[in-house]
Enzyme design. Structure first.
Site, PDB file in Angstrom:
ATOM      1  N   LYS A   1      31.322  56.402  40.396  1.00  0.00           N
ATOM      2  CA  LYS A   1      30.259  55.582  40.961  1.00  0.00           C
ATOM      3  C   LYS A   1      30.881  54.659  42.012  1.00  0.00           C
ATOM      4  O   LYS A   1      31.452  53.623  41.706  1.00  0.00           O
ATOM      5  CB  LYS A   1      29.568  54.717  39.901  1.00  0.00           C
ATOM      6  CG  LYS A   1      28.259  54.074  40.448  1.00  0.00           C
ATOM      7  CD  LYS A   1      27.985  52.690  39.910  1.00  0.00           C
ATOM      8  CE  LYS A   1      28.648  51.596  40.686  1.00  0.00           C
ATOM      9  NZ  LYS A   1      28.119  51.380  42.064  1.00  0.00           N
TER      10      LYS A   1
ATOM     11  N   GLU B   1      41.040  46.464  37.208  1.00  0.00           N
ATOM     12  CA  GLU B   1      41.785  45.767  38.261  1.00  0.00           C
ATOM     13  C   GLU B   1      40.806  44.810  38.904  1.00  0.00           C
ATOM     14  O   GLU B   1      39.880  45.229  39.597  1.00  0.00           O
ATOM     15  CB  GLU B   1      42.359  46.779  39.267  1.00  0.00           C
ATOM     16  CG  GLU B   1      43.372  46.188  40.219  1.00  0.00           C
ATOM     17  CD  GLU B   1      42.751  45.722  41.519  1.00  0.00           C
ATOM     18  OE1 GLU B   1      42.594  44.484  41.678  1.00  0.00           O
ATOM     19  OE2 GLU B   1      42.427  46.566  42.351  1.00  0.00           O
TER      20      GLU B   1
ATOM     21  N   CYS C   1      41.708  41.520  47.148  1.00  0.00           N
ATOM     22  CA  CYS C   1      42.020  40.839  45.880  1.00  0.00           C
ATOM     23  C   CYS C   1      43.472  40.382  45.831  1.00  0.00           C
ATOM     24  O   CYS C   1      43.810  39.455  45.088  1.00  0.00           O
ATOM     25  CB  CYS C   1      41.701  41.753  44.701  1.00  0.00           C
ATOM     26  SG  CYS C   1      42.438  43.396  44.842  1.00  0.00           S
TER      27      CYS C   1
ATOM     28  N   GLU D   1      38.068  32.702  43.920  1.00  0.00           N
ATOM     29  CA  GLU D   1      38.269  33.761  44.911  1.00  0.00           C
ATOM     30  C   GLU D   1      37.148  33.694  45.954  1.00  0.00           C
ATOM     31  O   GLU D   1      35.987  33.948  45.645  1.00  0.00           O
ATOM     32  CB  GLU D   1      38.281  35.127  44.227  1.00  0.00           C
ATOM     33  CG  GLU D   1      38.730  36.251  45.129  1.00  0.00           C
ATOM     34  CD  GLU D   1      38.894  37.571  44.388  1.00  0.00           C
ATOM     35  OE1 GLU D   1      39.850  38.300  44.693  1.00  0.00           O
ATOM     36  OE2 GLU D   1      38.068  37.872  43.508  1.00  0.00           O
TER      37      GLU D   1
END
Length: 520
Positions: free
Chosen positions: A218, A293, A327, A427
């Site tokens: 997906k 992750e 990231c 973040e």
């Protein structure tokens, strides 16, 4: 004169009819996927290239999804609609899982040599369309040419790296007095984000195939054009039916079905920490194995003995990798307090040299944010940083001059940032760098580790042994010394809330295998 005017009007009508006929004729049916491929301007009428992605991939075929919901594809440079994708639903996902489950019965029994042969075919098929993959990546989400070329290279090399790992891997070993077999886990659910989509898909699928697993993928609905091109590459490679299946769809529909379905043995997910937590909770009911992750707020420690003339510009440019939407981006720059003034001067100078603009231009370092929503998110953090008392050194709110139509953010730097500020803890996913001063090395290590994340870290020093001693105290899955590097054989993954498990090399392969001990 009248006849001449009539003739001109008639000519325009004929041209218009010819144009309509040409558009109709050039609807290309590629794997049953219609694409409007004409972009022209004739008779004063401008035609914008519009694309509809209306197929998913199940059991070796491009098929029409049962789902009917659509998602608009928006060019982040112009904020104009470029196409739409029809999204799959729960029924589509269950069909894909059923195909993968059926294929697993035979595919899990394939030899190492057979899997290597399939990986070679995938490598050849993806390599052949490298330039198209780069172009699709740049145009769909605004990644720069520099980054997208590197990312697509990583996608291609994922197959060769996995082949090398597989060639030397022993699926059966003697441990103590027992025999241990490493067996294929089952059907794997692969869920990927929009940033570097192709690289994530290629690496995860290559590892699944190496392990003898089948997959249901997906991808992000925001990467539909990239995914379509990659799917065509995979189709051309001629894998057995059902070994890989791809369903475009939303996370709360297709993602949820993958997470909850009892026939999925493992999930490999890359994305936000918030979504990763939801997947982990959903997976536990059927005891799925998970590799997650997730997010990061990576520190970049500039040690006292570092060459600032080299380290600071590199730190600024690194923080802006993938338009800041990475990231692993080193968005917290830790510098000696007694050299803060010098650092500020060098950082501001570097930021002024950063070109924010058209991602198709060779020298662009920062392109647009992927969406208007992401642009607004980054703007809110830039406002927040000022409200928290950080000093705005470069950039700031608003769009760069001449780039008002797209989702462009100024290359922004805050200095005199405290590590407890939200801009230092959360973040942001945009081109925003926080400079944090430290008094001594002990405090630098404490600041670096004072975060809920632990994905990556960076250290600059004139002495490699010195840098490695500091690295031993940093809580992060990967630490780069004096620059930015990638090793496809070294483990990649995070400490703390940056994830669970590792990818790449033997470490990634064994996450798709289940050890079975045979005691005699």
């Amino acid at each position: 004169m009248k006849n001449r005017a009539f003739s001109q009007v008639n000519s325009k009508k004929q041209n218009l009819q010819l144009l309509k006929w040409t558009v109709q004729q050039r609807k290309i049916e590629l794997y049953n996927k219609p694409i409007l491929s004409v972009s022209a301007e004739l008779c004063g009428i401008k035609i914008i290239k519009m694309r509809q992605i209306n197929k998913i991939y199940i059991n070796g075929e491009f098929v029409t999804p049962k789902g009917t919901e659509t998602f608009d594809l928006i060019n982040p440079v112009t904020n104009q609609k470029t196409g739409e994708v029809i999204l799959g639903n729960e029924e589509d996902t269950r069909m894909a899982i059923a195909a993968a489950k059926k294929a697993f019965k035979t595919f899990s029994k394939t030899t190492k040599e057979e899997r290597i042969n399939l990986l070679k075919k995938l490598h050849a098929a993806v390599s052949k369309r490298e330039e198209e993959l780069v172009s699709a990546m740049v145009n769909e989400y605004g990644g720069t040419l520099q980054f997208c070329r590197m990312s697509v290279q990583n996608a291609i090399s994922a197959f060769t790296a996995t082949i090398n790992t597989l060639e030397s891997y022993d699926f059966e070993r003697t441990v103590g007095h027992s025999k241990v077999r490493f067996e294929s886990l089952g059907v794997v659910g692969i869920i990927t984000p929009w940033n570097a989509s192709n690289s994530f898909i290629c690496n995860k699928l290559a590892t699944a195939i190496a392990a003898g697993c089948t997959a249901v993928i997906k991808p992000s609905e925001m990467s539909a054009a990239q995914t379509q091109l990659l799917t065509e590459c995979f189709h051309e490679a001629g894998l057995p039916e059902g070994v890989f299946n791809i369903v475009n769809g939303l996370g709360n529909v297709v993602g949820n079905e993958i997470t909850q379905h009892p026939d999925i043995a493992k999930i490999s997910f890359t994305g936000s920490t918030l979504t990763g937590k939801a997947i982990a909770k959903g997976a536990v009911d059927t005891m799925k194995r998970v590799t997650l992750e997730l997010g990061g707020k990576s520190p970049n420690i500039i040690l006292e003995d570092a060459d600032l003339e080299k380290a600071i510009p590199m730190a600024v440019f690194g923080a802006y990798m993938n338009n800041g939407q990475a990231c692993i981006a080193p968005t917290r720059l830790l510098v000696p307090k007694n050299r803060l003034e010098e650092v500020n001067e060098l950082a501001k100078k570097a930021a002024e040299q950063v070109k924010v603009g058209n991602p198709n231009e060779e020298d662009t370092l920062v392109g647009p944010m992927v969406s208007a929503k992401q642009f607004e998110r980054v703007q809110s953090y830039i406002r927040l940083g000022q409200e928290e008392g950080a000093v705005l050194l470069a950039g700031g709110e608003g769009k760069p001059q001449g780039l008002e139509n797209g989702n462009f953010v100024k290359a922004t730097i805050f200095t005199n940032v405290r590590n407890d500020m939200r801009i230092a803890q959360e973040e942001i996913f945009g081109p925003v760098l926080s400079i944090i001063p430290y008094a001594n090395e002990e405090e630098a290590i404490a600041i670096a580790n004072d975060t809920t994340y632990g994905l990556a870290a960076y250290i600059s020093s004139a002495n490699q042994e010195h840098a490695e001693r500091v690295a031993a105290h940093i809580d992060a899955g990967r630490i780069c010394i004096n620059g930015f590097a990638h090793d496809p054989y070294a483990p990649f993954g995070g400490f703390k809330q940056s994830g669970i498990g590792r990818e790449f090399g033997v470490f990634g392969l064994e996450a798709y295998l289940e050890p079975k001990a045979i005691l005699v």
